[in-house]
Design an enzyme around this catalytic site. Structure first.
Site, mmCIF file in Angstrom:
data_model
loop_
_atom_site.group_PDB
_atom_site.id
_atom_site.type_symbol
_atom_site.label_atom_id
_atom_site.label_comp_id
_atom_site.label_asym_id
_atom_site.label_seq_id
_atom_site.Cartn_x
_atom_site.Cartn_y
_atom_site.Cartn_z
ATOM 1 N N CYS A 198 65.966 -6.731 -17.368
ATOM 2 C CA CYS A 198 67.336 -6.689 -16.840
ATOM 3 C C CYS A 198 68.294 -6.299 -17.972
ATOM 4 C CB CYS A 198 67.717 -8.034 -16.225
ATOM 5 S SG CYS A 198 68.058 -9.336 -17.431
ATOM 6 N N CYS A 202 68.698 -8.716 -20.815
ATOM 7 C CA CYS A 202 67.512 -8.785 -21.679
ATOM 8 C C CYS A 202 67.344 -7.546 -22.543
ATOM 9 C CB CYS A 202 66.277 -9.093 -20.849
ATOM 10 S SG CYS A 202 66.317 -10.815 -20.290
ATOM 11 N N ASN A 241 59.260 -16.249 -17.217
ATOM 12 C CA ASN A 241 60.575 -16.714 -16.769
ATOM 13 C C ASN A 241 60.517 -18.190 -16.409
ATOM 14 O OD1 ASN A 241 59.021 -15.887 -14.489
ATOM 15 N ND2 ASN A 241 60.848 -15.633 -13.243
ATOM 16 N N CYS A 281 65.020 -15.677 -18.517
ATOM 17 C CA CYS A 281 64.118 -14.564 -18.223
ATOM 18 C C CYS A 281 62.903 -14.639 -19.148
ATOM 19 C CB CYS A 281 64.832 -13.241 -18.437
ATOM 20 S SG CYS A 281 65.981 -12.781 -17.126
ATOM 21 N N GLU A 296 62.892 -20.950 -14.490
ATOM 22 C CA GLU A 296 64.091 -21.135 -13.669
ATOM 23 C C GLU A 296 64.588 -22.583 -13.724
ATOM 24 O OE1 GLU A 296 63.073 -19.366 -9.875
ATOM 25 O OE2 GLU A 296 63.309 -17.357 -10.736
ATOM 26 N N GLU A 315 61.892 -12.515 -21.118
ATOM 27 C CA GLU A 315 62.222 -11.969 -22.432
ATOM 28 C C GLU A 315 62.794 -13.044 -23.343
ATOM 29 O OE1 GLU A 315 62.910 -10.752 -19.489
ATOM 30 O OE2 GLU A 315 62.596 -8.589 -19.428
HETATM 31 N N1 THU Z 1 63.580 -11.928 -14.593
HETATM 32 C C1 THU Z 1 62.986 -11.884 -15.800
HETATM 33 O O1 THU Z 1 62.293 -12.829 -16.200
HETATM 34 N N2 THU Z 1 63.170 -10.783 -16.571
HETATM 35 C C2 THU Z 1 63.879 -9.686 -16.190
HETATM 36 O O2 THU Z 1 64.130 -8.811 -16.993
HETATM 37 C C3 THU Z 1 64.298 -9.569 -14.784
HETATM 38 C C4 THU Z 1 64.436 -10.880 -14.078
HETATM 39 C C5 THU Z 1 63.405 -13.137 -13.760
HETATM 40 C C6 THU Z 1 64.613 -14.016 -13.693
HETATM 41 C C7 THU Z 1 64.364 -14.764 -12.399
HETATM 42 O O3 THU Z 1 63.586 -15.905 -12.699
HETATM 43 C C8 THU Z 1 63.544 -13.815 -11.563
HETATM 44 O O4 THU Z 1 63.112 -12.793 -12.429
HETATM 45 C C9 THU Z 1 64.299 -13.196 -10.411
HETATM 46 O O5 THU Z 1 65.477 -12.595 -10.838
#
Ligand code: THU
Length: 132
Positions: free
Chosen positions: A89, A92, A45, A56, A47, A58
């Site tokens: 999520c 994703c 991920n 994310c 940010e 994914e």
């Molecule tokens: N996150 C992912 O990378 N993949 C997911 O499927 C769930 C959430 C990340 C996004 C964010 O950087 C952190 O988790 C908190 O939500």
């Protein structure tokens, strides 16, 4: 699926998770997948100060898929900073369904699942093509 080395796939997800750029949530995520031609692709991920721009794990995995030769995903796993399996999520799951091989297996918090089990009645390109 005996031919899938889930331990190796999880190790690739952990390695990706360690590259996470997540200074806002402090929630590192790594994802890895086996492709139809036997490659392992992965992502973390990423940010952003504009929180909604966050990518994310994914997202970077699908980018890795396309940038390293394309193909489809046949097995997928995702981990958190404690190296525990994490569910993709909702957004994703939609991202993954487009790049999943028929029968792709996801390692989930409740066992091995198909894409249809984690995203039933998915909206796909077929809907666009049938109704467009
Ligand atoms: N996150 C992912 O990378 N993949 C997911 O499927 C769930 C959430 C990340 C996004 C964010 O950087 C952190 O988790 C908190 O939500």
């Amino acid at each position: 699926m005996s031919e899938i080395n889930w331990d190796a796939l999880r190790a690739a997800a952990v390695a990706a998770m360690k590259k996470s750029y997540s200074p806002y949530s402090n929630f590192a995520v790594g994802a890895a997948a086996l492709t139809s031609d036997g490659r392992v692709v992965s992502g973390c991920n990423i940010e952003n100060a504009s929180y909604g721009v966050t990518l994310c794990a994914e997202c970077s995995l699908v980018s890795d898929l396309l940038m390293t030769g394309g193909g489809k995903l046949v097995a997928f796993t995702c981990v958190d900073a404690n190296e525990n399996v994490l569910m993709p999520c909702g957004r994703c799951r939609q991202l993954l369904v487009e790049h999943a091989a028929p029968g792709m297996i996801l390692e989930t918090i409740s066992g091995m699942k198909s894409m249809a089990e984690v995203l039933p009645d998915a909206f796909t390109r077929e809907e666009l093509e049938a109704n467009g």
